[in-house]
Write an enzyme that holds these catalytic residues in place. Structure first.
Site, PDB file in Angstrom:
ATOM      1  N   ARG A   1       0.861  -1.185   0.000  1.00  0.00           N
ATOM      2  CA  ARG A   1       0.000   0.000   0.000  1.00  0.00           C
ATOM      3  C   ARG A   1       0.897   1.234   0.000  1.00  0.00           C
ATOM      4  NH1 ARG A   1      -5.272  -0.141   3.537  1.00  0.00           N
ATOM      5  NH2 ARG A   1      -6.383   1.584   2.616  1.00  0.00           N
TER       6      ARG A   1
ATOM      7  N   HIS B   1      -7.707 -12.286   7.280  1.00  0.00           N
ATOM      8  CA  HIS B   1      -6.449 -11.804   7.866  1.00  0.00           C
ATOM      9  C   HIS B   1      -6.475 -10.273   7.800  1.00  0.00           C
ATOM     10  CE1 HIS B   1      -2.308 -11.100   8.849  1.00  0.00           C
ATOM     11  NE2 HIS B   1      -2.141 -10.467   7.717  1.00  0.00           N
TER      12      HIS B   1
ATOM     13  N   ASP C   1      -1.411 -14.987  12.897  1.00  0.00           N
ATOM     14  CA  ASP C   1      -2.393 -14.540  13.888  1.00  0.00           C
ATOM     15  C   ASP C   1      -2.612 -15.635  14.933  1.00  0.00           C
ATOM     16  OD1 ASP C   1      -3.109 -12.110  12.235  1.00  0.00           O
ATOM     17  OD2 ASP C   1      -3.675 -13.701  10.854  1.00  0.00           O
TER      18      ASP C   1
ATOM     19  N   ARG D   1      -7.925   1.512  -0.163  1.00  0.00           N
ATOM     20  CA  ARG D   1      -7.978   0.065   0.035  1.00  0.00           C
ATOM     21  C   ARG D   1      -8.486  -0.657  -1.230  1.00  0.00           C
ATOM     22  NH1 ARG D   1      -8.687  -4.013   3.688  1.00  0.00           N
ATOM     23  NH2 ARG D   1     -10.525  -5.267   3.368  1.00  0.00           N
TER      24      ARG D   1
HETATM   25  P1  NAX Z   1       8.558  -6.650   0.940  1.00  0.00           P
HETATM   26  O1  NAX Z   1       8.103  -5.407   0.265  1.00  0.00           O
HETATM   27  O2  NAX Z   1       9.772  -6.631   1.792  1.00  0.00           O
HETATM   28  O3  NAX Z   1       8.799  -7.772  -0.172  1.00  0.00           O
HETATM   29  C1  NAX Z   1       7.907  -8.023  -1.185  1.00  0.00           C
HETATM   30  C2  NAX Z   1       8.703  -8.598  -2.349  1.00  0.00           C
HETATM   31  O4  NAX Z   1       7.794  -9.043  -3.330  1.00  0.00           O
HETATM   32  C3  NAX Z   1       9.620  -7.564  -3.021  1.00  0.00           C
HETATM   33  O5  NAX Z   1      10.934  -8.103  -3.091  1.00  0.00           O
HETATM   34  C4  NAX Z   1       9.002  -7.374  -4.409  1.00  0.00           C
HETATM   35  O6  NAX Z   1       9.992  -7.150  -5.394  1.00  0.00           O
HETATM   36  C5  NAX Z   1       8.316  -8.725  -4.597  1.00  0.00           C
HETATM   37  N1  NAX Z   1       7.211  -8.722  -5.560  1.00  0.00           N
HETATM   38  C6  NAX Z   1       6.271  -7.772  -5.769  1.00  0.00           C
HETATM   39  N2  NAX Z   1       5.455  -8.138  -6.756  1.00  0.00           N
HETATM   40  C7  NAX Z   1       5.843  -9.366  -7.165  1.00  0.00           C
HETATM   41  C8  NAX Z   1       5.404 -10.259  -8.176  1.00  0.00           C
HETATM   42  N3  NAX Z   1       4.362  -9.958  -8.962  1.00  0.00           N
HETATM   43  N4  NAX Z   1       6.064 -11.428  -8.330  1.00  0.00           N
HETATM   44  C9  NAX Z   1       7.102 -11.737  -7.552  1.00  0.00           C
HETATM   45  N5  NAX Z   1       7.594 -10.921  -6.595  1.00  0.00           N
HETATM   46  C10 NAX Z   1       6.976  -9.755  -6.415  1.00  0.00           C
HETATM   47  O7  NAX Z   1       7.286  -7.191   1.739  1.00  0.00           O
HETATM   48  P2  NAX Z   1       7.230  -8.260   2.929  1.00  0.00           P
HETATM   49  O8  NAX Z   1       7.435  -7.578   4.214  1.00  0.00           O
HETATM   50  O9  NAX Z   1       8.081  -9.424   2.576  1.00  0.00           O
HETATM   51  O10 NAX Z   1       5.659  -8.650   2.873  1.00  0.00           O
HETATM   52  C11 NAX Z   1       5.143  -9.310   1.750  1.00  0.00           C
HETATM   53  C12 NAX Z   1       3.619  -9.405   1.839  1.00  0.00           C
HETATM   54  O11 NAX Z   1       3.237 -10.164   2.982  1.00  0.00           O
HETATM   55  C13 NAX Z   1       2.900  -8.067   1.982  1.00  0.00           C
HETATM   56  O12 NAX Z   1       1.761  -8.057   1.126  1.00  0.00           O
HETATM   57  C14 NAX Z   1       2.460  -8.058   3.427  1.00  0.00           C
HETATM   58  O13 NAX Z   1       1.341  -7.212   3.642  1.00  0.00           O
HETATM   59  C15 NAX Z   1       2.148  -9.514   3.621  1.00  0.00           C
HETATM   60  N6  NAX Z   1       2.034 -10.018   4.992  1.00  0.00           N
HETATM   61  C16 NAX Z   1       1.107 -10.980   5.237  1.00  0.00           C
HETATM   62  C17 NAX Z   1       0.984 -11.576   6.473  1.00  0.00           C
HETATM   63  C18 NAX Z   1      -0.017 -12.650   6.719  1.00  0.00           C
HETATM   64  O14 NAX Z   1      -0.100 -13.105   7.862  1.00  0.00           O
HETATM   65  N7  NAX Z   1      -0.794 -13.121   5.741  1.00  0.00           N
HETATM   66  C19 NAX Z   1       1.825 -11.139   7.606  1.00  0.00           C
HETATM   67  C20 NAX Z   1       3.058 -10.450   7.196  1.00  0.00           C
HETATM   68  C21 NAX Z   1       2.905  -9.508   6.036  1.00  0.00           C
HETATM   69  O15 NAX Z   1       2.358  -8.303   6.477  1.00  0.00           O
END
Ligand code: NAX
Length: 326
Positions: A92, A187, A159, A98
């Site tokens: 975001r 989530h 969670d 959103r």
């Molecule tokens: P980061 O921004 O550190 O890493 C994301 C990575 O994904 C980057 O390296 C980017 O280049 C890559 N990326 C983006 N688009 C892509 C695509 N189409 N194909 C392949 N790679 C791609 O984020 P990070 O902290 O690792 O979090 C990743 C995701 O997890 C976020 O959406 C975050 O909100 C989500 N989360 C989900 C959680 C859950 O419990 N379901 C908890 C943790 C986290 O918040």
């Protein structure tokens, strides 16, 4: 030697991906005798960074890591994947609504669903972590017509683990002493962390803590835990998210312990009155790569209203991306 398991991780150069890749490669996900092949899929802008991750994996000389593939091509990244862990997502940005976040991610996850359908193993199991995780899983599943939607799940295990940690602290017990925690719903802030079925060393949790504590402290704290971490660390949860990925996939592949269950977001099938068409977190038991929603738990009026609130939010998310569903 056992046949290596092929694990695709998208967003492998990101915070969670970086924390996860080494743990999968060292055997924590599938056990100390199971070799793995890692396929790390990134976007072109992050290819250099993911090559650095590849070099570090090489430098670990991990005996179970049979091969590592680094790519920005989904056809290569998902090729013959046994497990696909979809972490990469569009974050975001400032001022982003959103609705726009959901729409932007819908494009990514519909394309990845198609690529998984076309290139992964027919038996692939998919875990979506990238947010909005539940709706992204729905989109990916619906764009994979040759696969069973049950092969697609989203992560509410972080969670679940957070809830175990808080209840263990409150009751002065170990997390290992607590069974039957449940996260219901999305989530998101509408999730319903539910300790009402928990046993702490065999004693019902509500004999040890009050319902008021659960309503006033426990539930909101789990709902807001992600924000609490960001406030403290200046960064979002990464190591704990990677840990939850390991737990989710390990239990799915190898099973849940007797007498306990875990929380997984899975396609709805009418259980607990949540009609089909969304991906919702339920208590599940797993055995040999399959899961079953735990049936027959009592849902009182309070719980019902929480389940309904999360269901409503997920139906609203679905309405935003309805045109991408098949
Ligand atoms: P980061 O921004 O550190 O890493 C994301 C990575 O994904 C980057 O390296 C980017 O280049 C890559 N990326 C983006 N688009 C892509 C695509 N189409 N194909 C392949 N790679 C791609 O984020 P990070 O902290 O690792 O979090 C990743 C995701 O997890 C976020 O959406 C975050 O909100 C989500 N989360 C989900 C959680 C859950 O419990 N379901 C908890 C943790 C986290 O918040």
């Amino acid at each position: 030697m056992k046949t290596p398991i092929k694990v695709t991780i998208t967003g492998a150069a990101g915070h969670i991906g970086y924390a996860l890749a080494f743990r999968v490669a060292s055997g924590e996900m599938f056990g100390p005798k199971q070799p793995v092949i890692l396929r790390l899929l990134e976007i072109p802008q992050a290819l250099s960074s993911v090559h650095g991750v590849g070099m570090e994996l090489e430098d670990c000389a991990l005996p179970l890591l049979y091969d590592t593939v680094l790519t920005d091509d989904p056809a290569i990244g998902f090729r013959e994947a046994d497990y696909a862990i979809l972490i990469g997502a569009k974050p975001r940005s400032k001022g982003m609504e959103r609705k726009d976040l959901i729409t932007e991610n819908a494009k990514i996850f519909s394309a990845q669903g198609r690529a998984i359908n076309d290139h992964a193993s027919g038996d692939v199991r998919v875990l979506v972590v990238g947010n909005p995780a539940n709706t992204n899983a729905l989109i990916a599943a619906s764009n994979a017509p040759d696969l069973n939607p049950r092969q697609f799940t989203a992560m509410t295990r972080l969670d679940h683990n957070r809830a175990l940690g808080q209840l263990a602290n409150k009751t002065n017990n170990l997390v290992a002493d607590i069974k039957r925690m449940t996260i219901w719903g999305n989530h998101s802030m509408t999730q319903f962390p539910d300790a009402s079925n928990c046993l702490v060393n065999g004693t019902p949790a509500y004999d040890l803590v009050s319902r008021d504590w659960a309503i006033d402290h426990f539930i909101p704290r789990i709902q807001r835990r992600g924000a609490e971490i960001i406030e403290a660390r200046g960064l979002s949860s990464a190591a704990s998210a990677a840990d939850a990925v390991v737990d989710h996939v390990r239990n799915w592949a190898l099973g849940t312990p007797e007498g306990d269950w875990v929380s997984m977001s899975v396609p709805t099938d009418g259980s607990y009155g949540i009609e089909e068409g969304i991906v919702f977190s339920f208590p599940v038991t797993c055995k040999a790569g399959n899961y079953e929603i735990v049936q027959g738990l009592e849902i009182d009026d309070f719980s019902r209203s929480r389940l309904r609130a999360s269901e409503k939010e997920l139906r609203e998310e679905r309405a935003i991306i309805e045109d991408l569903l098949h």
